[in-house]
Scaffold this motif. Structure first.
Motif, PDB file in Angstrom:
ATOM      1  N   THR A  80      45.759  59.591  26.200  1.00 16.07           N
ATOM      2  CA  THR A  80      46.946  59.617  25.335  1.00 16.07           C
ATOM      3  C   THR A  80      47.923  60.681  25.792  1.00 16.07           C
ATOM      4  O   THR A  80      49.149  60.449  25.820  1.00 16.07           O
ATOM      5  N   SER A 121      52.263  56.699  22.416  1.00 12.66           N
ATOM      6  CA  SER A 121      51.242  56.514  23.449  1.00 12.66           C
ATOM      7  C   SER A 121      49.934  56.035  22.838  1.00 12.66           C
ATOM      8  O   SER A 121      49.253  55.172  23.413  1.00 12.66           O
ATOM      9  N   GLU A 157      49.620  59.436  29.009  1.00  8.03           N
ATOM     10  CA  GLU A 157      50.630  58.430  28.697  1.00  8.03           C
ATOM     11  C   GLU A 157      51.869  59.073  28.067  1.00  8.03           C
ATOM     12  O   GLU A 157      53.006  58.699  28.374  1.00  8.03           O
ATOM     13  N   ALA A 158      51.656  60.069  27.207  1.00 16.39           N
ATOM     14  CA  ALA A 158      52.793  60.747  26.573  1.00 16.39           C
ATOM     15  C   ALA A 158      53.607  61.535  27.587  1.00 16.39           C
ATOM     16  O   ALA A 158      54.827  61.693  27.425  1.00 16.39           O
TER      17      ALA A 158
END
Length: 385
Positions: free
Chosen positions: A72, A45, A75-76
């Motif tokens: 991040t 990510s 997104e992960a």
């Protein structure tokens, strides 16, 4: 928590604290090198957000916006479950020094090298066992090529040359007992005793070491020696040659066994066919033994990654030699040897990985030597004894 897990946390913490470290890590460290799925998702990510031009990816140390960590983590979360903001802050606290991210990344890569080499060795061993039952070699060759390609790629990522290096300790080969392979070997020896002229068709690609049993190895050596010297070949001459080589005195063979195996009336057929069966069995047997040794090496956490790669390539050497002779037996011609790679400059990622293992001291300006006093420059006289 083992050192590898702490190293993975330290790398991610360094990326959160100093996103610029991604430029030093991304050329050679990939998400699949992390062991935990959450760590893989977070690193992937971070790379994705950097490629999208996220403002936080260019922030300097100490001025990283909160959105860099939050985005991040978000997104992960689309890649795997269980990634939370609290865990991201835990990763930040697990990083001792963000500027040491390359060293932490080298630890992650070393762990990935041990893990992936062991996994591919297991797959090669399973393929060899399956091909032994099926009487094939296709899956074994595919897995062997995959393992060799993996070792070459890992060597380049590690910053080393893919060069075979003999292990310091040689592992004992595993014992084996397969009646089907022994039967093919006996058929071949009987064919060669009945028609010694067929040795010319197999001696170019079949070696005594391809036979599984020590007794069959001695019989093949005796047949080859008699044929090479131009002497008659029959049950008695083979028995005499085996005795001269000491195989009867050391218990490897007995006279009745030699006469039974070398009975020319026991089988009729083409020696080349049975020779291919013996060589096929030797190929999968060698692959299984190579895989076993590589797995033992990979499971040694104290073995440095560079040595593991070199030792694994060395262990694959006998398998490659048998595979070349297998190609010759099937096609009648030797396989084309791959041309060596053209010399060129190392990639930045390879250079960074190499520097992470050895940090040279900074070059400093040489300090001018102080003038030597005239009295000190003279050679001192020896005092009399």
């Amino acid at each position: 928590m083992n050192p590898l897990q702490r190293a993975e946390q330290a790398v991610l913490g360094a990326v959160f604290l100093d996103p610029g470290q991604l430029e030093r890590l991304s050329p050679w460290l990939r998400p699949e090198h992390f062991h935990r799925p959450a760590h893989q998702a977070l690193f992937a990510s971070a790379l994705t957000l950097r490629d999208r031009g996220h403002p936080g990816s260019t922030a300097a140390l100490g001025a990283v916006p909160v959105s860099w960590v939050a985005d991040t983590v978000t997104e992960a979360g689309t890649r795997t479950r269980g990634v939370t903001a609290s865990y991201a802050h835990q990763l930040v606290g697990a990083c001792p020094r963000p500027e040491h991210a390359v060293v932490y990344g080298r630890m992650v890569l070393e762990g990935a090298i041990h893990r992936t080499v062991a996994e591919h060795a297991v797959r090669l061993h399973q393929a060899a066992r399956a091909d032994t039952v099926r009487g094939n070699t296709e899956e074994t060759l595919v897995r062997a090529n995959a393992l060799a390609g993996l070792l070459t790629d890992l060597a380049r990522r590690w910053g080393a040359s893919p060069r075979p290096v003999p292990p310091m300790t040689q592992h004992e080969p595993a014992s084996r007992a397969t009646a089907v392979v022994d039967a093919d070997e006996e058929f071949l020896l009987a064919c060669l005793t009945a028609r010694p002229d067929q040795l010319d068709a197999v001696v170019g690609w079949l070696r005594p070491s391809d036979f599984g049993g020590p007794g069959h190895q001695q019989l093949y050596r005796a047949l080859g020696a008699l044929h090479h010297r131009g002497e008659p070949v029959d049950q008695l001459t083979v028995l005499w040659e085996v005795q001269r080589r000491g195989a009867l005195t050391n218990g490897v063979l007995d006279a009745e066994r030699v006469l039974t195996v070398c009975d020319p009336l026991a089988v009729a057929g083409a020696a080349e066919h049975f020779g291919e069966q013996v060589l096929r069995a030797a190929l999968v047997r060698t692959a299984a033994e190579s895989a076993r040794q590589i797995r033992v090496l990979a499971e040694d956490a104290a073995l440095p990654a560079g040595r593991l790669i070199g030792h694994a390539l060395h262990v694959l050497g006998p398998l490659d030699e048998v595979r070349q002779r297998w190609h010759t037996a099937r096609t009648g011609s030797a396989p084309d040897k791959p041309s060596p790679p053209a010399p060129g400059r190392s990639s930045p990622g390879r250079a960074e990985a190499a520097r992470a293992r050895s940090c040279p001291r900074r070059n400093s300006a040489p300090t001018p030597a102080a003038p030597i006093p005239a009295a000190a420059s003279r050679t001192p006289r020896r005092s009399p004894l």
